[in-house]
Every structure is written in C-alpha cells, then in structure tokens.
Design an enzyme around this catalytic site. Structure first.
Site, mmCIF file in Angstrom:
data_model
loop_
_atom_site.group_PDB
_atom_site.id
_atom_site.type_symbol
_atom_site.label_atom_id
_atom_site.label_comp_id
_atom_site.label_asym_id
_atom_site.label_seq_id
_atom_site.Cartn_x
_atom_site.Cartn_y
_atom_site.Cartn_z
ATOM 1 N N SER A 112 46.775 41.956 41.666
ATOM 2 C CA SER A 112 46.474 41.438 40.331
ATOM 3 C C SER A 112 45.501 42.391 39.663
ATOM 4 C CB SER A 112 45.818 40.055 40.452
ATOM 5 O OG SER A 112 45.213 39.676 39.235
ATOM 6 N N TYR A 122 39.222 35.281 44.770
ATOM 7 C CA TYR A 122 40.503 35.816 44.273
ATOM 8 C C TYR A 122 40.390 37.321 44.009
ATOM 9 C CZ TYR A 122 44.873 36.035 41.599
ATOM 10 O OH TYR A 122 46.134 36.356 41.165
#
Ligand SMILES: NC(=O)c1ccc[n+]([C@@H]2O[C@H](COP(=O)([O-])OP(=O)(O)OC[C@H]3O[C@@H](n4cnc5c(N)ncnc54)[C@H](OP(=O)(O)O)[C@@H]3O)[C@@H](O)[C@H]2O)c1
Length: 258
Positions: A144, A157
C-alpha cells in the site's frame, strides 16, 4: 536484469483475498483476460458466487477456502491447487486494517501483522520453491502507499505494508535470476469493504474496477512497482524525502493529527 512475466499458457493465476474488494475484482478481470484463476479466502459462499459469475461469462474461477494465518493449511492448499495445474502467477492480496484507536499494541496490532505479513509469508513459503524448481513464475505482493512512511492512526498497517515493500525489493534480487518475477502493488485509497469503515477523508479515492484494471496492466508490464493513483503516490513519496521535522509537521497538519 531479465524480467519474468507469465502468461495463461503457463498455468493458473492464484489470488488470495478474493471474496471481496480488490481481490474479487482482480480475479474477475484476470479470468476475463484468459487466465484460469484459483481464488482463496475464508468465506466459501462468496467465492462460489464469484466462480458462478465467471462461469456465466464463460470464464474459469476455482474456489479454494483457506485462512492465510494457518501456515500448515496454506501449504496443503497450495498442493491442492497445484493438483489441478501449476500456479504461474500469484497475487498475495490478503490484508486487513484496524485504525489505531489508543490500544495500538494490543490484539489488533498483532492480528494486522499476522494477516498482512505472516499471511503473505504463508503463501510464499510453500509456493516459491516450486516456482524456482520450475524456473518460471511470477509473484505480486499487495502492499500500500501507506507503507511508504509512518502515518497517523496506522502504526500497525503502515509498518506491516512497509515490511512487505522491503521484502519484495529484497526478494527480487534472489528470485528474478531464477526465473521468478517479483512485483509489489501499492494502491492509494480504493472503494472496498475495507475502506467503507474509514471515518476520515480519503483523498484521490478510486473505484475498485479501476484499481483492478491498473493492477492487471501492471502485471504484464516491466514495472517492479504497480502504484496508483499517481498523485497520491508522488505526494507520499515526496513527503517521505523531507527532513523529519518538516515531515512530522506536514503530515500532522495534513491529517489533523498535529
Ligand atoms: N482498499 C484500499 O484502499 C487499499 C489500499 C491499499 C492497499 N489495500 C490492500 O489491498 C488488499 C485488499 O484489500 P481490500 O480493500 O480489497 O479489502 P477487503 O475488501 O476487506 O478484502 C480483504 C480480503 O481478504 C480476505 N481475508 C481477510 N483475512 C483473511 C484471512 N485470515 N485468510 C484468508 N483471507 C482473508 C477477505 O476474505 P474473507 O473475509 O472471506 O476471508 C477478503 O477477501 C489488502 O491487502 C489491503 O491492505 C487496500
């Protein structure tokens, strides 16, 4: 360095996390482009619906239920898939996100690492040696843009995705010379069930169909990194080059976390 890109004639494509969101749409688009696609997730019913949708369109999607955090289970699953045909292209897409809300080093933190990092490793560990033995394969790891730098409310994350980016970079040196292509996928915000629960602004949010199309294009390209949308990618890459004082000030201000 020669870049290895596989084709449908080489075997199956395998997409993990294909019961919803990016993985589901990517599996469909790969099937439409001629791949026979094995798909994995925990929810069998969703995978069966996806397989039926593909079959109605005249394409092949084969459901295989599995939990990526189950190391032995994933090794068995890969044997099961490969009893049909070798996996030529693997998109290790599964990932999860819990916004950090104070209890950041608790269960949610560990679960994020177990799924995002451990889950990816559990797919790579049994599969990559097979690809090396065949001298052919292609692996794409879902990271990401959040992995470019530490972002507010994203301790687990961001750091898990950062680890995946660096892992893919390091893997590429070892695997490309053995005939196994390695790529990393770094999307910005995409409309999926994962982001539906976000209560903060998501700049440059794109549709899931658009994200899957960009990934499909990237998989046949000679790019190591499949990253989009460009504005989000370059913004975060540029911010990350700043001295830390400026970085913390700008990101803090920009996200209302200063
Ligand atoms: N959406 C975004 O804005 C965005 C941006 C950048 C990167 N990403 C990354 O893209 C990937 C897909 O995200 P998404 O937005 O499409 O999310 P999503 O719609 O929530 O899909 C996640 C998928 O992973 C599966 N999954 C979750 N835990 C699993 C487990 N333990 N074992 C097996 N499968 C599991 C889910 O299926 P089951 O529940 O059926 O198991 C589901 O199919 C993730 O890695 C995410 O970090 C997303």
């Amino acid at each position: 360095m020669t870049l290895t890109r596989t084709r449908p004639a080489d075997g199956l494509a395998w997409v993990t996390g294909a019961s919803s969101g990016i993985g589901r749409e990517l599996a469909l688009q790969l099937a439409r482009s001629g791949w026979r696609v094995a798909v994995t997730a925990r929810r069998l019913e969703e995978l069966q619906l996806l397989a039926k949708q593909a079959a109605d369109e005249g394409h092949v999607i084969l459901p295989f239920v599995g939990d990526v955090t189950d190391r032995a289970g994933m090794a068995r699953l890969i044997e099961e898939i490969e009893s049909q045909a070798p996996i030529a292209l693997a998109v290790l897409n599964v990932g999860t996100f819990f916004p950090d809300d104070g209890a950041w080093f608790g269960d949610a933190f560990r679960k994020t690492f177990d799924v995002n990092l451990g889950g990816t490793l559990n797919g790579l560990e049994p599969l990559v040696p097979k690809m090396i033995a065949r001298g052919r394969g292609q692996v794409a790891i879902m990271a990401s843009v959040a992995g470019y730098a530490g972002l507010p409310r994203s301790i687990a994350y961001s750091s898990s995705k950062s680890a995946l980016i660096v892992m893919a970079q390091a893997m590429r040196f070892m695997l490309e010379p053995r005939g196994v292509g390695v790529q990393v996928i770094c999307p910005g915000f995409v409309e999926t069930p994962l982001t539906d629960k976000n209560d903060f602004p998501m700049p440059f949010l794109i549709k899931v169909e658009d994200a899957a199309r960009r990934i499909c294009e990237g998989l046949v390209s000679d790019r190591f990194e499949i990253a989009f949308p460009r504005r989000m990618v370059w913004l975060l890459k540029a911010i990350n080059l700043l001295p830390y004082r400026a970085y913390f000030w700008l990101v803090g201000r920009g996200t209302g976390q200063a």
